[in-house]
Design a protein around this motif. Structure first.
Motif, PDB file in Angstrom:
ATOM      1  N   LEU A  83       0.828  -1.202   0.000  1.00 58.93           N
ATOM      2  CA  LEU A  83       0.000   0.000   0.000  1.00 58.93           C
ATOM      3  C   LEU A  83       0.864   1.255   0.000  1.00 58.93           C
ATOM      4  CD1 LEU A  83      -2.791   1.451   0.339  1.00 58.93           C
ATOM      5  CD2 LEU A  83      -2.396   1.247   2.806  1.00 58.93           C
ATOM      6  N   ILE A  84       1.896   1.272   0.825  1.00 58.86           N
ATOM      7  CA  ILE A  84       2.819   2.418   0.874  1.00 58.86           C
ATOM      8  C   ILE A  84       3.471   2.621  -0.486  1.00 58.86           C
ATOM      9  CG2 ILE A  84       5.037   3.203   1.825  1.00 58.86           C
ATOM     10  CD1 ILE A  84       4.147   1.962   4.510  1.00 58.86           C
ATOM     11  N   THR A  85       3.941   1.537  -1.089  1.00 62.36           N
ATOM     12  CA  THR A  85       4.600   1.640  -2.396  1.00 62.36           C
ATOM     13  C   THR A  85       3.626   2.120  -3.464  1.00 62.36           C
ATOM     14  OG1 THR A  85       6.091  -0.137  -1.756  1.00 62.36           O
ATOM     15  CG2 THR A  85       5.947   0.364  -4.095  1.00 62.36           C
ATOM     16  N   PHE A  86       2.400   1.627  -3.431  1.00 61.79           N
ATOM     17  CA  PHE A  86       1.394   2.086  -4.393  1.00 61.79           C
ATOM     18  C   PHE A  86       1.157   3.586  -4.273  1.00 61.79           C
ATOM     19  CE2 PHE A  86      -3.071   3.138  -5.166  1.00 61.79           C
ATOM     20  CZ  PHE A  86      -3.127   2.905  -6.531  1.00 61.79           C
ATOM     21  N   LEU A  87       1.019   4.064  -3.044  1.00 64.61           N
ATOM     22  CA  LEU A  87       0.764   5.488  -2.841  1.00 64.61           C
ATOM     23  C   LEU A  87       1.960   6.342  -3.252  1.00 64.61           C
ATOM     24  CD1 LEU A  87      -1.169   5.337   0.547  1.00 64.61           C
ATOM     25  CD2 LEU A  87      -2.097   5.827  -1.722  1.00 64.61           C
ATOM     26  N   VAL A  88       3.169   5.874  -2.951  1.00 62.73           N
ATOM     27  CA  VAL A  88       4.365   6.623  -3.356  1.00 62.73           C
ATOM     28  C   VAL A  88       4.496   6.621  -4.878  1.00 62.73           C
ATOM     29  CG1 VAL A  88       6.900   6.637  -3.285  1.00 62.73           C
ATOM     30  CG2 VAL A  88       5.600   6.315  -1.187  1.00 62.73           C
ATOM     31  N   LEU A  89       4.243   5.493  -5.511  1.00 60.54           N
ATOM     32  CA  LEU A  89       4.303   5.449  -6.973  1.00 60.54           C
ATOM     33  C   LEU A  89       3.230   6.334  -7.603  1.00 60.54           C
ATOM     34  CD1 LEU A  89       5.004   1.696  -7.769  1.00 60.54           C
ATOM     35  CD2 LEU A  89       6.469   3.639  -8.315  1.00 60.54           C
ATOM     36  N   SER A  90       2.068   6.400  -7.004  1.00 65.90           N
ATOM     37  CA  SER A  90       0.992   7.237  -7.529  1.00 65.90           C
ATOM     38  C   SER A  90       1.338   8.719  -7.455  1.00 65.90           C
ATOM     39  CB  SER A  90      -0.300   7.004  -6.757  1.00 65.90           C
ATOM     40  OG  SER A  90      -0.717   5.684  -6.889  1.00 65.90           O
TER      41      SER A  90
END
Length: 162
Positions: A83-90
């Motif tokens: 989830l953290i990686t998804f938000l940072v990538l977004s």
């Protein structure tokens, strides 16, 4: 046409190993609530700066490793780190242009959301009493973000990590 080869990619994995060790390093019981999210900090930095190398798969694998180290339900930390990686990538394009204090605020929100998901999962599994003190690691991590970012950025430049 010259080929682009990965240079010093092992350093990224070495930082993740150090992050895993810092995550389980013994501390005093009252300090446990203030332990920074070391692996999430490192993952956010490398995802922000090397999105073509570090992404969702890396986050999931590191989360499974953290699950094994903590002895938690398999997939719990993997979900949170993904989830953290998804938000940072977004938010990657915007985050790179923000000044450091704004990056810290965004990291605080992202890690705070992740910690609330962690709190929800812990309450569902019955492993921990639900308490909002679980948000303290997000605050500490956001305060550490500029220092970690500057240190890893210097390491990346010195070793030409791409």
């Amino acid at each position: 046409m010259s080929s682009t080869r990965s240079r010093n990619g092992w350093v990224v994995w070495l930082t993740f190993l150090i992050g895993l060790l810092l995550s389980v390093w013994p501390t005093l019981p009252f300090m446990e609530i203030f332990r920074p999210l070391w692996l999430a900090l490192l993952l956010a930095f490398w995802t922000l700066n090397l999105p073509h190398k570090v992404g969702m798969t890396t986050a999931f694998v590191l989360g499974l490793a953290e699950d094994v180290l903590y002895g938690t339900l398999l997939g719990q930390n993997a979900l949170v780190l993904t989830l953290i990686t998804f938000l940072v990538l977004s938010l990657q394009q915007r985050l790179r242009m923000f000044p450091m204090w704004q990056q810290s605020l965004v990291i605080l929100v992202i890690f705070g959301l992740a910690q609330l998901v962690q709190l929800w999962l812990s309450a569902l599994t019955g492993n921990r009493q639900p308490t909002l003190a679980l948000v303290w690691p997000a605050v500490i991590s956001a305060l550490l973000w500029p220092w970690i970012s500057f240190a890893l950025r210097g390491l990346r430049r010195r070793l030409s990590i791409n």
